[in-house]
Design an enzyme around this catalytic site. Structure first.
Site, short mmCIF file in Angstrom:
data_model
loop_
_atom_site.label_atom_id
_atom_site.label_comp_id
_atom_site.label_asym_id
_atom_site.label_seq_id
_atom_site.Cartn_x
_atom_site.Cartn_y
_atom_site.Cartn_z
N ASP A 273 -10.98 2.13 -3.24
CA ASP A 273 -11.56 1.73 -1.96
C ASP A 273 -13.08 1.75 -2.02
OD1 ASP A 273 -9.22 1.21 -0.71
OD2 ASP A 273 -9.10 3.10 0.37
N ASP B 296 0.83 -1.21 0.00
CA ASP B 296 0.00 0.00 0.00
C ASP B 296 0.87 1.26 0.00
OD1 ASP B 296 -2.34 1.46 0.13
OD2 ASP B 296 -3.13 0.43 1.90
C1 DGJ Z 1 -5.98 1.74 1.75
C2 DGJ Z 1 -6.31 0.55 0.91
O1 DGJ Z 1 -6.84 0.97 -0.32
C3 DGJ Z 1 -7.30 -0.35 1.66
O2 DGJ Z 1 -7.67 -1.43 0.87
C4 DGJ Z 1 -6.67 -0.79 2.96
O3 DGJ Z 1 -5.61 -1.65 2.70
C5 DGJ Z 1 -6.24 0.41 3.77
N1 DGJ Z 1 -5.41 1.30 3.00
C6 DGJ Z 1 -5.49 -0.02 4.99
O4 DGJ Z 1 -4.98 1.03 5.68
#
Ligand code: DGJ
Length: 746
Positions: free
Chosen positions: A554, A485
């Site tokens: 997300d 990430d």
């Molecule tokens: C952002 C990501 O897009 C999510 O899927 C998740 O992993 C969160 N970060 C976790 O902090």
């Protein structure tokens, strides 16, 4: 240009003889135009033709009598080379700033003596072919300064893709200053130009918008440093003369392989000619280039089609699977992720219970997301712990190794989330290494998601990131997957490590990221790693060389996802797009499942909260997916009806020998009693016969043979019928969906 202006006083002298003057003026303007457009005053003299060709597309260059390199042609390949020679030398291929250029340049350089100009003359060219790929290098040199610019074009014949980049080098005593350094400059000539761009924000990625270009400059760019995407994705379509559709129109599609600030600039000049310049965003990124140290730009990847956007997407998909994405034809794991199911609220017991759900569903892997690390400052929210990559003892007393074992005991693999380039101020890492952080002196720290970016340009930080991955995989060699990430962009940009070269930070950061990934991939060549960036912030072919897949957004509401996935599908193959079924949104589980299935399907859900019927449906869906995933990942994609055009979306995939196809149909919010026309399928073999079966049915829903009016499940149709007459799909009721499998019958 000088010639044209010099004629004006001469014309005025003849003002008494109006008629003769008008004729004379016309002739002179025409002649002056020729002397401007055709260098050296020798009309269209082509000293050399350089061809960059795929099976269907040609990008043709010519060396003119003035020794400059011109882009002669970009479009559908012509049958005879002689025909290219009939074209005019209008546009210098890679235009330098500082001499006679009056529009946006491809390159701008200031030499050691302060001279802010560059002249580029053709010096040499070479070609090399390896299998399907022919690489042409064209070397340009400045006649007065020891500067060399190499334009490289790799033509992927079958995929109909051209990948291009530029290498800039000099032998001056001290560094030269580069303020523009495009990966590619391309010229187009048409009556009208239509630009399609994709923009948005967090949870609103890839919103498609098309507009006609007007005179002047239109720029698509980002200045985010750690990622290319968030507000704008580094991709575009440019349609010539008319808006293109899925199946018609002349269109160029391009994307930049760079995981940082980018710029794509479109300038329509006084003669209605378009120059398209793509590369690293030169904003605040003046580069001091040392003698003999090549500056290699990122790759700009593009394709052309005379028959619309569907073909350009298929070109990208094929190229990406063959060359652009790590393990592009390999397997991908279906997974159950715990992020939306638990957020930070979990412990060992809760996780092992979730493993049961993963096993029951029949997925391949359980992915543990954010929140498993930090002891002095446990990661119980996004405010603390980032940077301290030790398991939180209170949450995971037996560590990661135990979780890997437990997962395996239940017949699934185990994967883990990391965000190695970042740090919370509330962390031991921040306390120990304040000099490892990108932040301005004399300014307050600026947080985004309560975190800061590590200074990856520092080799010690690169080692730290590599070691985090390496140690974890050495200790737990059976970890089957990583989610990588990157939850913030750069602000207050300043590298304590780079000191005087602060305008290099954004470029060096991305290069350093690639350097770390090179090291990881040298040791762990095939481990699946998902590219994620606070939603879809890292979706580019620069990073996808090292990653097997990406997280598009997300936002997992299935209706939003149709649009988001649709957007990515123009440039990225389905095998790379991680689509998870969650509880976000009001749609039925069936609808959410059918939407996720159009890419790399996964789950982010509490299986123990599913009803018996939902669980049975999901288990069957995973089995269907396992049967069809090869076709979905590697088949040719046809976008049949766009959600941007109608209150429904239809997309289908066809395998190489056209014996198998799967179609997904989604009804969005159609008005009452809406009558949709039949849907004509594409890509099938007209002479083959296909049996139609509806799958992913939910009991209590429609039974066999119940959908639509025109056909029944189990019925057999010819490809000819399906493509000319079509199917009447069940998309009249709001938020319903259907998955239809087509199988050749002999
Ligand atoms: C952002 C990501 O897009 C999510 O899927 C998740 O992993 C969160 N970060 C976790 O902090």
């Amino acid at each position: 240009m000088g010639h044209k202006l010099a004629l004006l006083p001469f014309i005025n002298l003849n003002c008494k003889l109006m008629m003769r003057t008008k004729i004379l003026t016309g002739i002179l303007i025409f002649l002056s135009y020729l002397s401007f457009a055709q260098p050296g005053g020798r009309p269209n003299e082509i000293k050399k033709l350089i061809k960059v060709e795929t099976e269907r597309t040609a990008l043709i260059f010519a060396v003119g009598a003035d020794q400059k390199l011109y882009q002669l042609y970009l479009g559908e390949k012509l049958a005879s080379d002689g025909d290219y020679k009939l074209l005019n030398l209008l546009n210098e291929a890679y235009i330098p700033a500082g001499t006679d250029n009056l529009f946006e340049p491809a390159i701008r350089m200031v030499h050691n003596d302060g001279n802010p100009s560059l002249e580029l003359l053709f010096a040499d060219t070479s070609t090399a072919t390896e299998g399907d790929v022919t690489t042409t290098a064209i070397i340009l040199k400045d006649p007065k300064y020891p500067v060399e610019v190499k334009l490289v074009y790799a033509a992927f014949s079958k995929e109909n893709i051209i990948k291009t980049w530029t290498e800039i080098k000099h032998q001056e005593k001290n560094p030269v200053i580069l303020s523009n350094y495009a990966s590619a400059m391309l010229h187009l000539n048409a009556d009208k130009y239509w630009l399609t761009q994709f923009h948005g924000d967090w949870a609103k990625e890839m919103r498609m918008e098309e507009s006609q270009l007007t005179a002047g400059i239109k720029t698509i760019d980002s200045k985010l440093g750690t990622r290319a995407n968030m507000y704008a994705t580094p991709v575009f379509f440019l349609s010539k003369n008319h808006q293109s559709t899925e199946t018609s129109g002349e269109v160029i599609a391009g994307t930049l392989g760079w995981t940082g600030s980018f710029q794509m600039l479109f300038e329509l000049d006084n003669s209605n000619s378009l120059r398209m310049i793509s590369g690293i965003n030169p904003f605040a990124s003046e580069y001091h280039l040392k003698s003999n140290e090549p500056f290699i730009t990122p790759e700009f990847i593009f394709t052309y089609s005379a028959s619309g956007k569907g073909e350009v997407s298929r070109n990208f998909h094929k190229w990406a699977r063959n060359y652009g994405v790590l393990d592009g034809h390999g397997n991908r794991l279906t997974l159950l992720n715990n992020w939306e199911a638990t957020y930070f609220d979990f412990d060992e017991n809760k996780l092992t219970e979730l493993f049961d759900g993963a096993k029951e569903l029949g997925v391949d892997l359980f992915l543990l997301d954010d929140g498993w690390f930090g002891n002095k400052y446990p990661r119980s929210s996004d405010r603390s712990g980032l940077g301290d990559w030790q398991e939180t003892k209170t949450k995971l007393p037996h560590g990661i190794g135990y979780l890997v074992e437990q997962a395996e005991a239940k017949g699934i693999k185990f994967g883990i989330w990391i965000e190695p380039e970042m740090v919370n101020p509330k962390s031991e890492l921040y306390e120990k290494h304040p000099d490892w952080i990108l932040k301005l002196p004399n300014r307050d720290e600026h947080y985004y998601r309560n975190q800061l970016v590590l200074d990856l340009t520092n080799p010690q930080v690169q080692d730290f990131v590599f070691k985090l991955v390496d140690d974890m995989l050495t200790k737990n060699p059976r970890i089957g997957f990583i989610k990588w990430d990157c939850n913030r962009m750069m602000t207050n940009i300043y590298s304590p490590y780079l000191k005087e070269n602060q305008s290099h930070v954004q470029i060096e950061y991305v290069r350093s990221f690639y350097r770390v990934m090179e090291r990881i991939r040298a040791k762990y060549p095939k481990l699946p790693i998902m590219l994620c960036s606070g939603g879809g912030g890292r979706t580019d072919y620069g990073a996808l060389k090292y990653f097997t897949e990406f997280w598009p957004s997300d936002n997992t509401d299935a209706v939003e996802r149709i649009f988001i996935q649709w957007g990515y599908s123009y440039f990225f193959p389905t095998i790379t797009s991680c689509n998870h079924i969650t509880t976000m949104g009001k749609q039925s589980l069936k609808f959410r499942t059918d939407v996720a299935m159009m890419g790399k399907m996964g789950y982010d859900i509490r299986v123990n909260e599913m009803t018996k019927e939902e669980l049975e449906f999901s288990k069957a869906a995973v089995q269907n997916y396992n049967r069809l995933k090869e076709l979905i990942w590697n088949g040719d994609m046809y976008r049949i009806i766009s959600p941007y055009d109608e209150e429904r979306a239809v997309i289908m995939y066809v395998n190489e020998d056209k014996s198998k196809s799967v179609l997904f149909s989604y009804a969005l919010h159609p008005r009452a009693m809406n009558q949709f026309s039949s849907v004509r399928l594409q890509g099938l073999d007209a002479s083959k016969k296909y049996r139609i079966d509806e799958i992913n049915k939910m009991s209590g829903g429609r039974g066999p043979g119940m959908f639509g009016g025109g056909f029944q499940s189990g019925k057999i149709y010819s490809g000819d019928y399906l493509m000319k007459v079509g199917l009447s799909l069940p998309n009249n009721s709001e938020l319903t969906s259907a998955v239809i499998e087509l199988t050749e019958v002999k």
